[in-house]
Write a protein that holds these residues in place. Structure first.
Motif, short mmCIF file in Angstrom:
data_model
loop_
_atom_site.label_atom_id
_atom_site.label_comp_id
_atom_site.label_asym_id
_atom_site.label_seq_id
_atom_site.Cartn_x
_atom_site.Cartn_y
_atom_site.Cartn_z
N GLY A 148 -4.87 -3.84 8.94
CA GLY A 148 -3.71 -4.66 9.25
C GLY A 148 -2.85 -4.93 8.02
N ASP A 149 -3.52 -5.23 6.89
CA ASP A 149 -2.78 -5.46 5.65
C ASP A 149 -2.07 -4.18 5.20
OD1 ASP A 149 -3.65 -8.06 5.61
OD2 ASP A 149 -5.24 -7.71 4.13
N ALA A 150 -2.75 -3.04 5.39
CA ALA A 150 -2.13 -1.77 5.01
C ALA A 150 -0.88 -1.49 5.82
CB ALA A 150 -3.13 -0.62 5.19
N VAL A 151 -0.93 -1.74 7.12
CA VAL A 151 0.24 -1.54 7.98
C VAL A 151 1.35 -2.49 7.57
CG1 VAL A 151 1.13 -1.74 10.34
CG2 VAL A 151 -1.05 -0.57 9.91
N GLU A 152 1.01 -3.74 7.32
CA GLU A 152 2.00 -4.73 6.92
C GLU A 152 2.66 -4.32 5.59
OE1 GLU A 152 2.20 -9.40 5.62
OE2 GLU A 152 0.77 -8.82 7.19
#
Length: 153
Positions: A148-152
Protein backbone atom coordinates in the motif's frame (compact mmCIF):
# COMPACT_ATOMS: atom_id res chain seq x y z
CA UNK A 1 -8.39 -15.98 -23.48
CA UNK A 2 -5.13 -16.72 -25.28
CA UNK A 3 -1.85 -17.03 -23.42
CA UNK A 4 1.72 -17.27 -24.58
CA UNK A 5 4.84 -18.37 -22.77
CA UNK A 6 7.69 -15.90 -22.42
CA UNK A 7 11.35 -16.95 -22.60
CA UNK A 8 11.60 -17.56 -18.83
CA UNK A 9 8.44 -19.71 -18.78
CA UNK A 10 6.07 -17.00 -17.49
CA UNK A 11 2.55 -17.20 -18.91
CA UNK A 12 1.39 -13.91 -20.46
CA UNK A 13 -2.35 -13.32 -21.01
CA UNK A 14 -3.35 -11.36 -24.09
CA UNK A 15 -6.17 -10.80 -26.52
CA UNK A 16 -6.53 -9.25 -29.94
CA UNK A 17 -9.16 -6.97 -31.43
CA UNK A 18 -9.48 -5.65 -34.96
CA UNK A 19 -7.82 -6.46 -38.23
CA UNK A 20 -4.77 -5.04 -39.95
CA UNK A 21 -1.12 -4.43 -39.09
CA UNK A 22 -0.17 -5.42 -35.55
CA UNK A 23 -0.05 -2.85 -32.72
CA UNK A 24 0.94 -3.93 -29.21
CA UNK A 25 -0.27 -1.71 -26.36
CA UNK A 26 2.11 -1.59 -23.38
CA UNK A 27 0.36 -0.42 -20.21
CA UNK A 28 1.71 1.58 -17.31
CA UNK A 29 2.77 -0.02 -14.02
CA UNK A 30 -0.59 0.03 -12.23
CA UNK A 31 -2.77 -1.07 -15.15
CA UNK A 32 -3.83 -4.19 -16.99
CA UNK A 33 -6.22 -4.89 -19.89
CA UNK A 34 -9.38 -4.30 -17.88
CA UNK A 35 -8.08 -1.58 -15.58
CA UNK A 36 -6.69 1.41 -17.36
CA UNK A 37 -6.94 3.29 -20.63
CA UNK A 38 -5.81 0.65 -23.12
CA UNK A 39 -9.14 -1.05 -23.88
CA UNK A 40 -10.79 2.18 -25.14
CA UNK A 41 -7.63 2.93 -27.15
CA UNK A 42 -7.75 -0.58 -28.65
CA UNK A 43 -11.38 -0.11 -29.64
CA UNK A 44 -10.50 3.11 -31.48
CA UNK A 45 -7.60 1.43 -33.31
CA UNK A 46 -9.41 -1.83 -34.13
CA UNK A 47 -10.85 -0.49 -37.40
CA UNK A 48 -7.36 -0.29 -38.93
CA UNK A 49 -5.12 -2.54 -36.84
CA UNK A 50 -4.92 -5.89 -35.11
CA UNK A 51 -4.44 -4.63 -31.57
CA UNK A 52 -2.73 -6.78 -28.95
CA UNK A 53 -3.82 -6.03 -25.39
CA UNK A 54 -1.84 -7.90 -22.78
CA UNK A 55 -1.40 -8.04 -19.04
CA UNK A 56 2.14 -7.20 -18.04
CA UNK A 57 3.67 -9.89 -15.85
CA UNK A 58 2.27 -9.98 -12.32
CA UNK A 59 -0.96 -8.24 -13.41
CA UNK A 60 -4.40 -9.43 -14.48
CA UNK A 61 -4.28 -12.89 -16.03
CA UNK A 62 -0.50 -13.05 -16.51
CA UNK A 63 1.87 -14.96 -14.30
CA UNK A 64 5.00 -13.66 -12.65
CA UNK A 65 8.46 -15.10 -12.16
CA UNK A 66 10.66 -13.42 -9.58
CA UNK A 67 12.94 -11.62 -9.28
CA UNK A 68 11.64 -8.75 -11.38
CA UNK A 69 13.87 -7.55 -14.21
CA UNK A 70 13.14 -5.12 -17.01
CA UNK A 71 14.78 -7.60 -19.38
CA UNK A 72 12.00 -10.14 -18.67
CA UNK A 73 9.38 -7.54 -19.66
CA UNK A 74 11.26 -6.95 -22.92
CA UNK A 75 11.21 -10.72 -23.50
CA UNK A 76 7.43 -10.62 -22.98
CA UNK A 77 7.10 -7.89 -25.63
CA UNK A 78 9.36 -9.91 -27.93
CA UNK A 79 7.13 -12.98 -27.48
CA UNK A 80 4.08 -10.86 -28.36
CA UNK A 81 5.83 -9.56 -31.47
CA UNK A 82 6.54 -13.15 -32.49
CA UNK A 83 2.88 -14.01 -31.90
CA UNK A 84 1.93 -11.02 -34.08
CA UNK A 85 3.94 -12.38 -36.99
CA UNK A 86 7.48 -11.18 -36.30
CA UNK A 87 7.10 -7.41 -36.30
CA UNK A 88 4.68 -4.86 -34.87
CA UNK A 89 4.10 -1.25 -33.93
CA UNK A 90 4.27 -0.48 -30.20
CA UNK A 91 2.39 2.08 -28.14
CA UNK A 92 3.55 2.63 -24.57
CA UNK A 93 1.94 4.60 -21.75
CA UNK A 94 3.87 5.84 -18.70
CA UNK A 95 6.27 3.09 -17.58
CA UNK A 96 5.07 1.16 -20.64
CA UNK A 97 6.60 3.96 -22.74
CA UNK A 98 9.95 3.35 -21.05
CA UNK A 99 9.61 -0.37 -21.84
CA UNK A 100 8.87 0.43 -25.48
CA UNK A 101 12.06 2.49 -25.67
CA UNK A 102 14.07 -0.36 -24.13
CA UNK A 103 12.42 -2.85 -26.50
CA UNK A 104 13.39 -0.67 -29.46
CA UNK A 105 16.96 -0.54 -28.20
CA UNK A 106 17.14 -4.33 -27.75
CA UNK A 107 14.97 -5.64 -30.60
CA UNK A 108 15.58 -3.07 -33.34
CA UNK A 109 13.69 -1.97 -36.43
CA UNK A 110 13.32 -5.45 -37.93
CA UNK A 111 10.96 -6.31 -35.03
CA UNK A 112 9.46 -2.88 -34.24
CA UNK A 113 8.03 -1.00 -37.23
CA UNK A 114 7.03 2.16 -35.37
CA UNK A 115 6.50 3.28 -31.83
CA UNK A 116 4.52 5.93 -30.00
CA UNK A 117 5.12 7.04 -26.42
CA UNK A 118 2.78 8.83 -24.04
CA UNK A 119 4.05 10.32 -20.77
CA UNK A 120 7.25 8.33 -20.29
CA UNK A 121 8.31 8.80 -16.65
CA UNK A 122 11.55 10.68 -17.17
CA UNK A 123 12.67 13.66 -15.12
CA UNK A 124 14.91 16.65 -15.62
CA UNK A 125 18.49 16.34 -14.42
CA UNK A 126 17.68 19.29 -12.11
CA UNK A 127 15.16 17.06 -10.32
CA UNK A 128 17.69 14.39 -9.28
CA UNK A 129 17.37 15.03 -5.52
CA UNK A 130 13.65 14.31 -5.41
CA UNK A 131 14.13 11.33 -7.74
CA UNK A 132 16.66 9.83 -5.32
CA UNK A 133 14.29 10.36 -2.36
CA UNK A 134 11.43 8.80 -4.32
CA UNK A 135 13.53 5.77 -5.21
CA UNK A 136 14.66 5.32 -1.60
CA UNK A 137 11.08 5.57 -0.26
CA UNK A 138 9.73 3.18 -2.88
CA UNK A 139 12.54 0.67 -2.33
CA UNK A 140 12.03 0.73 1.45
CA UNK A 141 8.30 0.07 1.06
CA UNK A 142 8.88 -2.80 -1.38
CA UNK A 143 11.70 -4.31 0.70
CA UNK A 144 9.34 -4.52 3.71
CA UNK A 145 6.30 -5.81 1.77
CA UNK A 146 4.39 -2.56 2.41
CA UNK A 147 2.49 -2.73 -0.89
CA UNK A 148 0.00 0.00 0.00
CA UNK A 149 2.81 2.41 0.86
CA UNK A 150 4.55 1.52 -2.40
CA UNK A 151 1.43 2.29 -4.43
CA UNK A 152 0.91 5.54 -2.53
CA UNK A 153 4.54 6.55 -3.18
Amino acid sequence: MPHLTSQDGTTIAYETVGNGPAVILVDGAMCFRDSGPMRPIAEKLAGQFTVYLYDRRGRGGSGDTLPFAVEREIEDIDALITEAGGNACLFGLSSGAALVLRAAENLGPSRINRMALYEPPFRDADDSGSAAAYTADLSAALDHDRWGDAVET
